[in-house]
Design a protein around this motif. Sequence first.
Motif, short mmCIF file in Angstrom:
data_model
loop_
_atom_site.label_atom_id
_atom_site.label_comp_id
_atom_site.label_asym_id
_atom_site.label_seq_id
_atom_site.Cartn_x
_atom_site.Cartn_y
_atom_site.Cartn_z
N THR A 549 0.84 -1.20 0.00
CA THR A 549 0.00 0.00 0.00
C THR A 549 0.88 1.25 0.00
O THR A 549 1.87 1.34 0.73
CB THR A 549 -0.90 0.01 1.25
N THR A 552 4.00 2.05 -5.84
CA THR A 552 3.50 2.26 -7.20
C THR A 552 4.03 1.21 -8.18
O THR A 552 5.01 0.50 -7.90
CB THR A 552 3.89 3.65 -7.70
N ASP A 574 -4.78 5.42 -10.81
CA ASP A 574 -3.96 6.19 -9.87
C ASP A 574 -4.81 6.63 -8.69
O ASP A 574 -6.01 6.90 -8.84
CB ASP A 574 -3.38 7.42 -10.57
N THR A 576 -4.56 8.52 -4.43
CA THR A 576 -3.79 9.05 -3.31
C THR A 576 -4.76 9.67 -2.30
O THR A 576 -5.97 9.65 -2.48
CB THR A 576 -2.77 10.10 -3.80
N THR A 682 -0.92 3.47 -9.34
CA THR A 682 -1.38 2.70 -8.20
C THR A 682 -1.68 1.26 -8.60
O THR A 682 -1.46 0.33 -7.83
CB THR A 682 -2.64 3.35 -7.60
N GLN A 683 -2.17 1.07 -9.82
CA GLN A 683 -2.53 -0.26 -10.31
C GLN A 683 -2.70 -0.19 -11.82
O GLN A 683 -2.95 0.88 -12.38
CB GLN A 683 -3.84 -0.74 -9.65
#
Length: 861
Positions: A549, A552, A574, A576, A682-683
């Motif tokens: 977590t 990136t 993405d 945050t 992020t994924q």
Amino acid sequence: MLKVVLAGLRADAVRLALTCLSIVLGIAFVTGTFLLSGSINQAFNYGYARAAQNVDVAVQQTGSAVYPNTTAPPTPPSLLTPSVVDQIQARVGSDAVVSGQVKGPAPVLDANGQPMRTDGLTGNALAFPTDPALYPGSIVAGTGPTGPGDAVIDKDTAAEHKLTVGQTIRVVGHDSAIHTFRLAGIAEYGVDNRANGWTLVGLEPQVVLSLTGKTSYDEIDLHAKGGTSQAHLASEAASALGGQPQFTVLTGTQYTKAVLEHRASIAGNVPQILEVFGAVALLVAGFVIYNTFTILVAQRIRQVALLRCIGAGKGQVFAATVAEAALVGLVGSALGVLAGIGVAQALHAVVASVSSTQLPPGGIVVSGGVIALGMAVGFAVTIASAVLPARAATNVPPVEALRTQQEVKTTQGRIGRTRVLVALGLGAVGIVLAALGTGQHDLLGGVKLIGGGGALVFAALIVAGPLIVGPMIWALDWLPGRLFGTPTKLAGSNARRNPGRVAATTAALTIGVTLMSLFTVTQNSVTVTQSQWIESHNPYDYSVDPPGTGQTVPFQVTDQLRAKPQLAHVAAVDGTKATLNGTSVDVGAVEASAYGTLFKPVVKSGSLAAFGPGTVALSNEMADSQHVKLGDTITVQTQQSGPVTARVALIYQVFTGHGIDWYDILMPRPQFLSTFKPLGDTQVRILAAPGVSTVDSRAAVDSVVSQYPFLHTGSLAEKKDSLTGSADATLQLFTAMLGLAVVIAVLGIANTLSLSVVERTRESALLRALGLSRGQLRRMLSVEAVLMSAVGALMGVALGVGIAAALEALIGRVEGGAVLSVPVLTLVWYVLLAAAAGLAASVLPGRRAASVSIVAAIADS
């Protein structure tokens, strides 16, 4: 009268022993749950107090409080920088040691180069300062970090991966770079819910900041030296900070109090859940106790009448019956309290084995208050259960003593008009409440209404039970009675002779099966709903995830995956943290081309076409909580670029609890990248090309991901499996907790059947004299018990499915969609198990009935 009471206890020792056993089980469960709850609370209190015991002063950023070994604060601190630590240390000098405390994502790699995971999650790095007094955990092997190249690992990770002091470990930083450290020690973190699951690696404070990419600490702690008082140290720290309001300075005493107040949310709802199940077990036991005393009084009509003939008054008869119940209640409660200690240990093991909740270490603490509560509750329930039967005993006329044999009452399901009206009223109000609950927009409020409605419908079933069970027994026995001969027909007739007694007997079983059916249907519906909504609104074949977590996926991974012809669509995701009006929010972004393919939001207002530069999209939950509507302007506070103002162009429906990952706020991806400047995605989510096999598409993904050993390739199937696994664990926990209630209910059936055998001794002898064999007599009683169990289970299944259907309708209204899924086979299995339990309950009564001498029973008068 005392001699009469004692004589009655001796005469009915076996029957009262069964009653006592139901009390023992009920009180054992109640006592055990309270003991476990108290022990958990005490362990949490001790653990968190221990974590704070050497902190004489704590400095926190106002509005961003964080406590030992807990999750990150809603608003991440940004002002507690290393320079502030130096500033405070310069002020307090040798009076105290000053150190920053910080935690951040930092996965540890295993021997194969893959991040160590627990339940799909990796772990964190946290600061180990130079002064051992401020360590967040206790060193159990080796030492704490003595330099920037040293690390400490939690004991569970060390045991699972066979790590030893002195070897080298690898940790992934925020920039995906791999760092190596010497394992200097192994630590134990007590009540930290992550220490027994996710990996924790301890490093020097400055190293943690560098590794996690953070620029400030979560908290600054001071440990006094040379007897400096907490008040003086707090004053000095506040002076060093210039008394600025953005800093909060707590003395050690204040800090410990705040920690203990905060830890209640960390403990979770386990104690409350256990107490609810304890109350259910006690309620079931109360039904069994009441039914037993009712039957005992009915069978003692002649005995009571004889007492009346020799001068006993109504008050004496009432007192004798209640005194008998009091003695049984005291003995059963005392034994139940003793058994409760063992139950507490067993419950601890059950919760730990089937629940993801990590319980704190420590044994069961026996509390005098809990013991007194168990004794008082058991005694009160037994007395309350015996009052109505005792009053009935006072109405027995002395002439009943002249009867040579008590007749078995046959009510044929007749009940008074008042009782019918009460049952209809309760049922109608219950159904109306449940219907109102399904129409609520507040989930908790709707659940309360539906729960109250279900309770009233159950009460209606109890009141109208004699009218209901007769037809149900006839329907269940119709075909078997014609296929399996006279004993089966007699069993059905016997069960229908006193439907009031059968209704009271099966009520306890109905409670347990209702709750089991309710949880099963609800859990199955949630799982099916999650699966369908994920496929409909958030579909993907594969995902590429970072090691932990807050970390990136390198940007180039997305480009490399797009070059693979086996993959039809590749989209970066993405996300945050930011702040909106003082509230921490999740801000995300996906590529514009992904909308309609990988991301299919349900638009509540606005349109995707209007979602462009200078705009944002909000979830309906965030819009409601912030009182924002379409076209309004909002300002999002970011650490990277300061305030960002945008117009709301779209409000979309989120499906809380449906397994769909959506953000509170969505930005167009170019604006997100320029605002938050992430180091990577992020994924990455992927759809395979049409016609490409799973093997080929997975190989295409792996050919890219294998170049980055710390990345993880997931799939939609894995996500569904994880959701199902969590649901199954919850269902197992509930089923295990309710199992004891069902056991108590089955004991009630055995108790009723045993008393019925005594009541029908002469009748059974006559049947034997007419040619019924011992085996046929036993079969008759077995079928009778099976019919009673099946009736109770079927009513429970029907009521449980009805309540679950109402809950799913409520969830569908509040969450935006829900599917009712009834696992028919599982519910049939519940009914069959209940029938089998009834069959087992009939074994001893059947043997007793078959062993009675025909001549002696007929001659008895």
